[in-house]
Design an enzyme around this catalytic site. Structure first.
Site, mmCIF file in Angstrom:
data_model
loop_
_atom_site.group_PDB
_atom_site.id
_atom_site.type_symbol
_atom_site.label_atom_id
_atom_site.label_comp_id
_atom_site.label_asym_id
_atom_site.label_seq_id
_atom_site.Cartn_x
_atom_site.Cartn_y
_atom_site.Cartn_z
ATOM 1 N N ASP A 142 -81.880 19.515 -57.658
ATOM 2 C CA ASP A 142 -80.982 18.051 -58.117
ATOM 3 C C ASP A 142 -81.340 17.521 -59.160
ATOM 4 O O ASP A 142 -80.543 17.444 -60.596
ATOM 5 C CB ASP A 142 -80.648 16.663 -56.952
ATOM 6 N N ALA A 170 -76.428 16.109 -56.844
ATOM 7 C CA ALA A 170 -75.634 17.465 -57.083
ATOM 8 C C ALA A 170 -76.688 18.420 -55.558
ATOM 9 O O ALA A 170 -75.639 18.968 -55.513
ATOM 10 C CB ALA A 170 -77.258 17.381 -57.917
ATOM 11 N N ASP A 171 -76.842 17.441 -55.444
ATOM 12 C CA ASP A 171 -77.054 18.315 -53.540
ATOM 13 C C ASP A 171 -76.060 18.022 -52.650
ATOM 14 O O ASP A 171 -75.877 18.902 -52.098
ATOM 15 C CB ASP A 171 -79.062 17.662 -53.449
ATOM 16 N N ILE A 172 -75.691 16.803 -52.375
ATOM 17 C CA ILE A 172 -74.944 16.802 -51.629
ATOM 18 C C ILE A 172 -73.335 16.902 -52.156
ATOM 19 O O ILE A 172 -72.626 17.835 -51.173
ATOM 20 C CB ILE A 172 -74.922 14.779 -51.574
ATOM 21 N N GLY A 175 -73.635 20.315 -51.280
ATOM 22 C CA GLY A 175 -73.911 20.922 -49.551
ATOM 23 C C GLY A 175 -71.656 20.726 -49.223
ATOM 24 O O GLY A 175 -71.685 21.017 -48.732
#
Length: 398
Positions: A142, A170-172, A175
């Protein structure tokens, strides 16, 4: 039992860290049967990210792995790959976050091989940089995506250094995009009968956070400047310090500007040509904001927020996390949920923001222990108790 949106959909989750697990948790909340596949010896790397730990379970891991069944399986072992392939034949979606082609081949999760076993499979990838392009096989996290995307350079106060967003956006975001792509692919499969691949990347997803900032740059060629809490196009649209705490005031129209002047009781500003329109206020921001700041400091936040609310002016307090997660509205919206965990006890986590009227999200399972459902899943696949015992003795399953 309440019907869910993804009843009957089975998802194989081979991901770890946050982006992939966040995606599959969203789908699990929507009713999919998510099987989380981890290495028997150590599992998802996020299991070790802490403190805090709850009875040895990482709070980080618990945050993105509810509504899943846990299968510990060594895909480097031929018999482990055989188990996976049998699962693939009975599944709708496989999600992985392995960027290197050679590693995917070694683990038996290459798209061509899996599609030969199940042409209806949705094959979803969650990687740092995607499966194509010059950076395709680089590992990514991230923070790297935040830095490379252009967003980190614009975050923080004008005289400060680059600043990461405190949660892994960025991860969220990846997802969420991956979950959306999977649902779209499942819908397309209803019409075509065929699965397809889905390629999502942290950097791509983080770049989308530039949104209107990128649009302005692409239109003019002028790089944006770091503004901290100020808005590049609207004034006033920012935090203000009151007598006791910070609040946010967002004045997006001229009608709201006129109402704000009534609320803060400075009618003389309405006759000031420097502040007549939003464009004028933007040009004279440094003159206007100190005048507003002095006025807001005269009263406590509750008083201002009540007045602003009565006038229909968008506003709100800047809450610390303990107040945000105890807010009556946040709780009424179901944004904090509780599940009983077999080791950690009662675990509280953030709820799912998707509110479907006919097929609501459900919270069935806490995050699994490593290999918690291995025997159950293998038995469902037709393995006998003796088979399961042998696979465990050989280190194939855990």
């Amino acid at each position: 039992m309440t019907m869910t949106a993804l009843d009957g959909i089975r998802i194989l989750d081979l991901t770890q860290a946050l982006a992939g697990p966040y995606c599959t948790q969203l789908l699990g909340d929507l009713g999919a049967d998510v099987i989380k596949i981890e290495r028997p010896d150590e599992g998802d790397q996020a299991r070790r990210w802490g403190p805090p730990f709850l009875a040895g379970e990482s709070a980080y891991f618990l945050s993105t792995n509810r509504n899943k069944r846990g299968l510990a399986l060594d895909l480097q072992h031929p018999r482990g790959r055989e188990v996976l392939w049998r699962l693939v034949e009975q599944s709708d979606v496989l999600v992985h976050n392995v960027p290197r082609v050679a590693t995917r081949m070694k683990l038996g999760i290459d798209e061509t091989g899996l599609r030969a076993r199940n042409s209806r499979l949705i094959y979803a990838s969650v990687t740092g940089f995607g499966l194509t392009g010059p950076y395709a096989e680089r590992p990514g996290y991230d923070l790297i995506a935040q830095g490379m995307s252009g967003t980190m350079a614009l975050t923080g106060e004008p005289d400060g250094g680059p600043m990461r967003f405190p949660s892994p956006i960025a991860d969220i975001t990846t997802g969420v995009y991956c979950a959306l792509g999977i649902v779209a692919a499942l819908y397309a499969r209803e019409r075509t009968g065929q699965g397809q691949s889905l390629d999502t990347a942290l950097l791509d997803s983080q770049v989308t956070w530039l949104a209107n900032i990128a649009s302005s740059f692409l239109a003019t060629g002028e790089p944006p400047t770091k503004l901290g809490n100020l808005h590049p196009s609207i004034v006033p649209y920012q935090p203000f310090r009151t007598a006791d705490k910070w609040i946010i005031v967002a004045v997006g129209t001229e009608r709201l500007w006129r109402r704000l002047l009534e609320v803060i009781e400075v009618p003389e500003l309405s006759a000031d040509a420097r502040f007549a329109t939003n464009a004028d206020r933007l040009a004279h921001r440094t003159d206007l904001v100190p005048l507003l700041e002095r006025r807001f400091r005269d009263k406590p936040a509750a008083s201002w927020l009540e007045r602003l609310d009565q006038a229909g002016i968008p506003s709100g307090p800047i809450n610390p996390i303990e107040e945000a997660l105890a807010d009556g509205h946040v709780l009424a919206r179901g944004m904090v949920v509780e599940l009983d965990h077999p080791v950690a006890g009662l675990v509280r986590s953030l709820g799912n923001p998707i509110k479907l009227g006919g097929t609501p999200v459900i919270y069935r399972r806490p995050a699994p222990l490593l290999g918690q459902h291995t025997a159950e899943i293998l038995t469902d696949l037709g393995y006998t108790c003796d088979d399961v015992a042998r696979l465990r003795a050989e280190g194939v399953a855990g």
